[in-house]
Design a protein around this motif. Structure first.
Motif, mmCIF file in Angstrom:
data_model
loop_
_atom_site.group_PDB
_atom_site.id
_atom_site.type_symbol
_atom_site.label_atom_id
_atom_site.label_comp_id
_atom_site.label_asym_id
_atom_site.label_seq_id
_atom_site.Cartn_x
_atom_site.Cartn_y
_atom_site.Cartn_z
ATOM 1 N N LYS A 135 0.834 -1.199 0.000
ATOM 2 C CA LYS A 135 0.000 0.000 0.000
ATOM 3 C C LYS A 135 0.875 1.257 0.000
ATOM 4 O O LYS A 135 1.875 1.310 0.731
ATOM 5 C CB LYS A 135 -0.890 0.012 1.247
ATOM 6 N N PRO A 136 0.487 2.272 -0.763
ATOM 7 C CA PRO A 136 1.212 3.552 -0.682
ATOM 8 C C PRO A 136 0.978 4.207 0.661
ATOM 9 O O PRO A 136 -0.033 3.970 1.320
ATOM 10 C CB PRO A 136 0.607 4.371 -1.828
ATOM 11 N N LYS A 137 1.889 5.057 1.061
ATOM 12 C CA LYS A 137 1.815 5.689 2.382
ATOM 13 C C LYS A 137 1.225 7.092 2.275
ATOM 14 O O LYS A 137 1.528 7.842 1.364
ATOM 15 C CB LYS A 137 3.209 5.780 3.008
ATOM 16 N N ILE A 138 0.344 7.410 3.232
ATOM 17 C CA ILE A 138 -0.152 8.778 3.374
ATOM 18 C C ILE A 138 0.075 9.203 4.817
ATOM 19 O O ILE A 138 0.233 8.352 5.694
ATOM 20 C CB ILE A 138 -1.641 8.917 2.997
ATOM 21 N N ALA A 139 0.092 10.523 5.065
ATOM 22 C CA ALA A 139 0.423 11.002 6.413
ATOM 23 C C ALA A 139 -0.543 12.077 6.874
ATOM 24 O O ALA A 139 -0.936 12.952 6.099
ATOM 25 C CB ALA A 139 1.844 11.558 6.419
ATOM 26 N N PHE A 140 -0.949 11.990 8.152
ATOM 27 C CA PHE A 140 -1.627 13.091 8.834
ATOM 28 C C PHE A 140 -0.553 13.869 9.596
ATOM 29 O O PHE A 140 0.198 13.279 10.377
ATOM 30 C CB PHE A 140 -2.661 12.554 9.829
ATOM 31 N N LEU A 141 -0.490 15.171 9.353
ATOM 32 C CA LEU A 141 0.515 15.974 10.050
ATOM 33 C C LEU A 141 0.104 16.234 11.491
ATOM 34 O O LEU A 141 -1.074 16.343 11.818
ATOM 35 C CB LEU A 141 0.723 17.306 9.336
ATOM 36 N N GLU B 1 -7.677 0.931 4.498
ATOM 37 C CA GLU B 1 -7.974 -0.172 3.583
ATOM 38 C C GLU B 1 -7.269 0.026 2.240
ATOM 39 O O GLU B 1 -7.094 -0.915 1.481
ATOM 40 C CB GLU B 1 -9.481 -0.276 3.366
ATOM 41 N N TYR B 2 -6.884 1.262 1.954
ATOM 42 C CA TYR B 2 -6.227 1.572 0.681
ATOM 43 C C TYR B 2 -4.753 1.944 0.853
ATOM 44 O O TYR B 2 -3.944 1.706 -0.037
ATOM 45 C CB TYR B 2 -6.925 2.757 0.002
ATOM 46 N N TYR B 3 -4.453 2.574 1.996
ATOM 47 C CA TYR B 3 -3.121 3.150 2.182
ATOM 48 C C TYR B 3 -2.564 2.774 3.547
ATOM 49 O O TYR B 3 -3.308 2.407 4.448
ATOM 50 C CB TYR B 3 -3.179 4.689 2.075
ATOM 51 N N LYS B 4 -1.262 2.912 3.667
ATOM 52 C CA LYS B 4 -0.627 2.800 4.975
ATOM 53 C C LYS B 4 -0.682 4.185 5.607
ATOM 54 O O LYS B 4 -0.006 5.115 5.142
ATOM 55 C CB LYS B 4 0.818 2.327 4.826
ATOM 56 N N VAL B 5 -1.519 4.343 6.629
ATOM 57 C CA VAL B 5 -1.784 5.651 7.212
ATOM 58 C C VAL B 5 -0.833 5.894 8.387
ATOM 59 O O VAL B 5 -0.758 5.091 9.314
ATOM 60 C CB VAL B 5 -3.244 5.761 7.706
ATOM 61 N N MET B 6 -0.109 7.012 8.336
ATOM 62 C CA MET B 6 0.841 7.340 9.395
ATOM 63 C C MET B 6 0.582 8.756 9.886
ATOM 64 O O MET B 6 -0.043 9.562 9.194
ATOM 65 C CB MET B 6 2.275 7.204 8.870
ATOM 66 N N THR B 7 1.042 9.050 11.091
ATOM 67 C CA THR B 7 0.942 10.408 11.634
ATOM 68 C C THR B 7 2.313 10.814 12.133
ATOM 69 O O THR B 7 3.123 9.962 12.529
ATOM 70 C CB THR B 7 -0.064 10.484 12.797
ATOM 71 N N GLY B 8 2.570 12.124 12.121
ATOM 72 C CA GLY B 8 3.868 12.572 12.626
ATOM 73 C C GLY B 8 4.067 14.063 12.446
ATOM 74 O O GLY B 8 3.359 14.718 11.693
ATOM 75 N N ALA B 9 5.043 14.584 13.194
ATOM 76 C CA ALA B 9 5.385 16.001 13.116
ATOM 77 C C ALA B 9 6.539 16.205 12.139
ATOM 78 O O ALA B 9 7.363 15.311 11.931
ATOM 79 C CB ALA B 9 5.765 16.513 14.497
#
Length: 565
Positions: free
Chosen positions: A195-201, A221-229
């Motif tokens: 899965k492609p990665k997306i990020a919540f800032l 379900e579609y992407y690898k969801v990550m969070t970070g500063a």
């Protein structure tokens, strides 16, 4: 001579048939004569099916005698769609129809029902019609379970509007329309290896993980969801397909802005959910009033450079979701009354862009407006969401009080017209750090190292952060995105819009085009059937027989005349 000619004709005819059969055996040809391509799969679906490297097995739990006529039609459409899928997937797709109520043993049936429910299939209760015409209640599971490489996924195929019976023609037609999307979407999720990665800032007062839990679950379900500063780290976003900035409340540093800007210059995609005003809802509910102030996140220069400006104003819209307030009832007990509240606009999308086409209602809170700015010919600007015609703008700062429920503006005071609330920008952007001394913030970076014009990139700017926020109750349990805590209604358009936006930013347009595809349901007109019953029956039953008889008489007469002498 006659025999020779006949022999030549026979040989030529045989050769034509053999050549034609050989050509058709090596060349796959199908003709779809419907105007909307009803029986033609999209290139996106065909590509996924042709690239399967293992077998997909589909169990359809919609079978058996006594199904209502609309579900019989639904079953037939499912089979036709799966037949179409199998043409392209070949041996890598198998399917079967199963009647979950087939066993006469009640214990066995209930065990299967329980198993299907645990896997995610939702049953509905409907009337079963027996062979002798008797009606009885029956559970059916209008869904499928897909298996691929040991993984399983349940998909409920019935699209129920909630305002009509499950087996209504409206629900069945909506479900038929979504079949290709549901099958393709499920197969893609199961077969996608990486899965492609997306990020919540994080780091600027953005919404927390609990407030983003529902949309994060869907996106995962579609992407690898990550969070970070960001922490002002250049290149930290390079591996992400898209970045989501969800309702920040604190200023962005120049270092963080530089990181985002250079990510966009490299072709990155950003979903901005930025509010023009800061309004404390808790203060409003506790004290009865609050002051809405302009919000400065130090992003104005960036967004202006890219082609948009979020205005410091508050939109009131005549198409709204009411606010519920607790009052004392006639019996002395507290009860909730609902009042008009134009600060919670409900958006009805009416444009044909693939992101906002056919969306359900979208609920917003204290939303501002957006203007497009600049004349960069390399940027294409598309308005995705607008207010209704009956709108009004409050200047900031604005005092907002609950007592306004009894004095909402009249229609002749709602003259602001349709205002922009979400815009899509696409093209080659110019960096906001062009000709700026970046070594002031990054001593190791000199001016020539700064990318000043982007590769083709995309961004979506929405002037409301609450559009992506799910409610969280006192026990920390998140509600579905779009759930209105006042009316207890769920606005599914919020989730649809955000999912479409992220899919588009991540170049998953093919899947979106299937989701927004519209098929023409050529339904029978019941009034015309009743009014023209005799003519319709005559044309369909008697007329074909008369036509054959007429043809037979003509042939007989011609033959008699031909061989008379």
């Amino acid at each position: 001579m006659k025999i020779k000619n006949r022999l030549i004709k026979l040989i030529i005819s045989s050769l034509i048939i053999i050549i034609g059969a050989y050509f058709l055996s090596i060349k796959f040809l199908r003709f779809d004569l419907t105007s909307e391509g009803r029986y033609t799969l999209s290139d996106y679906s065909i590509n996924i099916l042709k690239n399967l490297n293992d077998k997909v097995y589909i169990k359809v739990y919609l079978d058996g005698k006594g199904l209502p006529s609309t579900f019989k039609n639904f079953r037939r459409e499912i089979k036709e769609e799966l037949d179409e899928f199998k043409i392209y997937a070949g041996e890598n797709l198998e399917f079967e129809f199963i009647n979950p109520s087939e066993s006469p043993d009640q214990e066995v049936r209930f065990a299967l029902y329980g198993d299907l429910f645990k896997k995610g299939l939702i049953p509905i209760e409907t009337n079963e019609i027996s062979d002798d015409g008797k009606s009885s209640q029956k559970l059916i599971f209008p869904g499928i379970i897909l298996s691929y490489k040991g993984r399983e996924k349940a998909v409920n195929l019935l699209k129920s509007s909630g305002n009509s019976e499950p087996e209504s023609e409206e629900n069945i037609n909506n479900s038929i329309q979504a079949l290709e999307y549901e099958f393709t979407n499920a197969i893609q999720k199961l077969s996608k290896e990486k899965k492609p990665k997306i990020a919540f800032l994080e780091g600027h007062g953005e919404l927390n993980e609990f407030q983003l839990m529902d949309i994060s679950s869907i996106l995962s379900e579609y992407y690898k969801v990550m969070t970070g500063a960001l922490n002002g780290t250049p290149g930290i976003l390079n591996d992400f397909k898209a970045v989501i900035i969800a309702k920040p409340e604190n200023e962005f540093s120049e270092q963080d802005k530089f990181v985002i800007d250079q990510y966009i210059m490299k072709g990155g995609s950003v979903l901005w959910l930025i509010e023009g005003c800061k309004t404390n809802v808790d203060s409003l509910l506790l004290t009865g009033s609050t002051i809405s102030l302009a919000q400065d996140l130090n992003l104005n220069d960036m967004l202006f450079q890219y082609g948009a400006r979020i205005n410091h104003d508050l939109l009131q819209d005549k198409f709204y979701s009411p606010i519920g307030l607790t009052i004392k009832g006639p019996d002395g007990k507290p009860k909730i009354n609902y009042y008009p509240w134009y600060y919670f606009p409900v958006i009805v999308s009416d444009n044909n862009h693939v992101i906002s086409k056919y969306l359900n209602y979208i609920r917003t809170e204290f939303i501002s407006t957006i203007d497009t700015v600049g004349f960069n010919p390399n940027i294409k600007k598309t308005i995705l969401l607008k207010s209704s015609e009956l709108s009004r703008l409050d200047p900031i700062p604005a005092r907002i009080a609950l007592e306004q429920i009894n004095n909402m503006p009249a229609d002749n005071e709602m003259k602001a017209g349709r205002r922009n609330l979400a815009v899509l920008l696409e093209g080659k952007f110019e960096s906001v750090f062009k000709n700026r001394p970046v070594n002031k913030y990054f001593p190791g970076i000199s001016l020539p190292d700064v990318l000043t014009e982007s590769k083709p990139a995309k961004m979506i700017i929405v002037s409301d952060g609450d559009i992506i926020r799910n409610e969280v109750d006192k026990e920390g349990k998140p509600s579905p995105l779009g759930f209105d805590r006042y009316t207890r209604q769920t606005f599914t358009g919020n989730k649809e819009f955000i999912l479409n936006a992220v899919n588009y930013l991540c170049d998953d347009e093919g899947l979106m085009s299937i989701r927004s595809r519209e098929l023409k349901m050529r339904l029978l007109n019941h009034d015309k059937i009743i009014n023209n019953r005799f003519i319709i029956q005559f044309i369909n039953i008697v007329f074909p027989v008369l036509l054959i008889l007429l043809f037979g008489i003509i042939v007989s007469v011609v033959r008699k005349r031909k061989y008379k002498n």
